[in-house]
Design a protein around this motif. Structure first.
Motif, short mmCIF file in Angstrom:
data_model
loop_
_atom_site.label_atom_id
_atom_site.label_comp_id
_atom_site.label_asym_id
_atom_site.label_seq_id
_atom_site.Cartn_x
_atom_site.Cartn_y
_atom_site.Cartn_z
N ASP A 133 64.62 22.94 -2.11
CA ASP A 133 64.68 21.49 -2.33
C ASP A 133 66.01 20.87 -1.91
O ASP A 133 66.58 20.05 -2.62
N GLY A 134 66.52 21.28 -0.75
CA GLY A 134 67.76 20.70 -0.25
C GLY A 134 69.02 21.35 -0.77
O GLY A 134 70.13 20.99 -0.34
N ILE A 135 68.88 22.28 -1.71
CA ILE A 135 70.02 23.05 -2.21
C ILE A 135 70.07 24.34 -1.41
O ILE A 135 69.16 25.16 -1.47
N CYS A 136 71.13 24.51 -0.62
CA CYS A 136 71.21 25.61 0.33
C CYS A 136 72.42 26.50 0.02
O CYS A 136 73.57 26.04 0.07
N LEU A 137 72.14 27.75 -0.29
CA LEU A 137 73.19 28.71 -0.64
C LEU A 137 73.26 29.76 0.46
O LEU A 137 72.28 30.45 0.74
N SER A 138 74.42 29.86 1.10
CA SER A 138 74.64 30.88 2.13
C SER A 138 75.30 32.08 1.47
O SER A 138 76.46 32.01 1.05
N THR A 139 74.55 33.19 1.37
CA THR A 139 75.10 34.37 0.72
C THR A 139 76.06 35.12 1.63
O THR A 139 76.87 35.91 1.16
N SER A 140 75.96 34.88 2.93
CA SER A 140 76.89 35.54 3.86
C SER A 140 78.22 34.81 3.93
O SER A 140 79.28 35.43 4.08
N GLU A 141 78.19 33.46 3.80
CA GLU A 141 79.41 32.67 3.87
C GLU A 141 79.92 32.25 2.49
O GLU A 141 80.98 31.62 2.38
N CYS A 142 79.16 32.58 1.44
CA CYS A 142 79.53 32.21 0.06
C CYS A 142 79.78 30.70 -0.05
O CYS A 142 80.80 30.26 -0.59
N SER A 143 78.84 29.92 0.49
CA SER A 143 79.01 28.46 0.48
C SER A 143 77.73 27.79 -0.01
O SER A 143 76.64 28.37 0.03
N LEU A 144 77.89 26.54 -0.47
CA LEU A 144 76.77 25.77 -1.00
C LEU A 144 76.78 24.38 -0.37
O LEU A 144 77.83 23.73 -0.28
N THR A 145 75.60 23.93 0.03
CA THR A 145 75.43 22.53 0.44
C THR A 145 74.26 21.94 -0.34
O THR A 145 73.26 22.63 -0.59
N VAL A 146 74.41 20.69 -0.72
CA VAL A 146 73.34 19.97 -1.42
C VAL A 146 73.01 18.75 -0.59
O VAL A 146 73.84 17.86 -0.42
N ASN A 147 71.80 18.72 -0.03
CA ASN A 147 71.37 17.66 0.88
C ASN A 147 72.37 17.44 2.01
O ASN A 147 72.70 16.31 2.39
N GLU A 149 75.58 18.06 2.07
CA GLU A 149 76.98 17.89 1.65
C GLU A 149 77.52 19.21 1.10
O GLU A 149 76.92 19.82 0.21
N GLU A 150 78.65 19.65 1.62
CA GLU A 150 79.24 20.90 1.17
C GLU A 150 79.84 20.74 -0.23
O GLU A 150 80.58 19.78 -0.50
N ILE A 151 79.51 21.68 -1.11
CA ILE A 151 79.97 21.63 -2.49
C ILE A 151 80.80 22.87 -2.78
O ILE A 151 80.33 23.99 -2.58
N PRO A 152 82.04 22.71 -3.24
CA PRO A 152 82.88 23.88 -3.52
C PRO A 152 82.41 24.64 -4.76
O PRO A 152 82.00 24.04 -5.76
N LEU A 153 82.46 25.95 -4.68
CA LEU A 153 82.11 26.82 -5.81
C LEU A 153 83.20 27.86 -5.99
O LEU A 153 83.76 28.36 -5.01
N ASN A 154 83.48 28.23 -7.25
CA ASN A 154 84.34 29.38 -7.45
C ASN A 154 83.47 30.64 -7.45
O ASN A 154 82.24 30.58 -7.38
N LYS A 155 84.10 31.80 -7.53
CA LYS A 155 83.39 33.07 -7.38
C LYS A 155 82.31 33.25 -8.44
O LYS A 155 81.19 33.71 -8.14
N LYS A 156 82.60 32.90 -9.68
CA LYS A 156 81.63 33.10 -10.76
C LYS A 156 80.46 32.12 -10.63
O LYS A 156 79.31 32.49 -10.86
N GLU A 157 80.75 30.88 -10.29
CA GLU A 157 79.68 29.90 -10.08
C GLU A 157 78.75 30.36 -8.97
O GLU A 157 77.53 30.27 -9.08
N PHE A 158 79.34 30.86 -7.88
CA PHE A 158 78.53 31.35 -6.78
C PHE A 158 77.65 32.52 -7.23
O PHE A 158 76.46 32.58 -6.90
N GLY A 159 78.22 33.44 -8.00
CA GLY A 159 77.48 34.60 -8.47
C GLY A 159 76.29 34.22 -9.34
O GLY A 159 75.19 34.77 -9.20
N ILE A 160 76.50 33.25 -10.24
CA ILE A 160 75.41 32.80 -11.11
C ILE A 160 74.31 32.13 -10.29
O ILE A 160 73.12 32.42 -10.45
N LEU A 161 74.72 31.21 -9.41
CA LEU A 161 73.73 30.46 -8.63
C LEU A 161 72.95 31.39 -7.70
O LEU A 161 71.73 31.24 -7.53
#
Length: 230
Positions: A133-147, A149-161
């Motif tokens: 639904d427009g929430i895109c998590l790149s597990t290779s680049e450890c990055s998040l975009t929402v619609n 827009e790039e959204i910063p995440l720390n390591k733990k937030e990334f792990g949970i998501l």
């Protein structure tokens, strides 16, 4: 796998436990529907075997409750073989149906087949990009975009998501999240998980007070759910 066996006949339950533990699985036995529901809510299971005729609440009602919060694989066990029973069980969300008596070889084969199918449909094919639904998590680049827009995440937030998005619909307890992401023993430090979930909601939800994606399953934990209107 960790398998919950819901069977009120102790002799049958003990035999099933023996079969499955010989295959290397961990098992928990429940002899009535109420206790089974309590165990399911407080722990995490990879597979369920549920007899239809059990005390407390019957297998159909138990399955219906489970399907409201989880898509864990379920095989129904019964001494009945009427088509109507099979149709009802499958209609409520059972993955398969076995009529007693059955061989342990066939039971193990059915469990393995259903679990393989479950894993295929619950594992991203390339394990690099997870998009819902427009929430895109790149597990290779450890990055998040929402619609977009790039959204910063720390390591733990990334792990949970990552844990939740790779398993949409599956409920994880705070213990499971903590021990997986923090890689340490969970000492009832639920506030740590709660705070990180709250921060994630700020980043991906339109209104974090009424989250659409990061859902709380009261008394159990959290899951990632697709938007109902999409």
């Amino acid at each position: 796998m960790k398998i919950l066996i819901v069977e009120d006949e102790k002799d049958i339950s003990d035999l099933i436990k023996l079969y499955l533990e010989n295959e290397g699985h961990e098992t928990v036995a429940a002899y009535d529907g109420v206790y089974a529901w309590e165990k399911f809510r407080e722990d995490a299971f990879d597979f369920l075997l549920i007899d239809i005729v059990i005390p407390g609440i019957n297998g159909y009602l138990l399955l219906k409750r489970i399907r409201e919060i989880s898509d864990v694989p379920v095989i129904m066990l019964t001494s009945k073989s009427d088509d109507s029973d099979v149709v009802l069980g499958l209609g409520l969300g059972a993955d398969d149906y076995m009529t007693k008596p059955f061989s342990h070889v066939q039971l193990v084969a059915r469990i393995n087949a259903q679990y393989r199918r479950y894993r295929i449909f619950h594992t991203p094919e390339d394990n690099e990009l997870v998009e819902i639904d427009g929430i895109c998590l790149s597990t290779s680049e450890c990055s998040l975009t929402v619609n977009g827009e790039e959204i910063p995440l720390n390591k733990k937030e990334f792990g949970i998501l990552k844990m939740l998005m790779e398993n949409p619909g599956r409920v994880f307890t705070k213990r499971q999240i903590y021990e997986s992401v923090w890689e340490g023993e969970y000492l009832n430090d639920e506030n740590t998980v709660i705070v990180h979930i709250s921060r994630l909601r700020e980043k991906i939800e339109v209104d974090q007070r009424e989250p659409v994606y990061l859902k709380t399953v009261r008394g159990i934990g959290y899951k990632f759910k697709r938007a109902e209107n999409k």
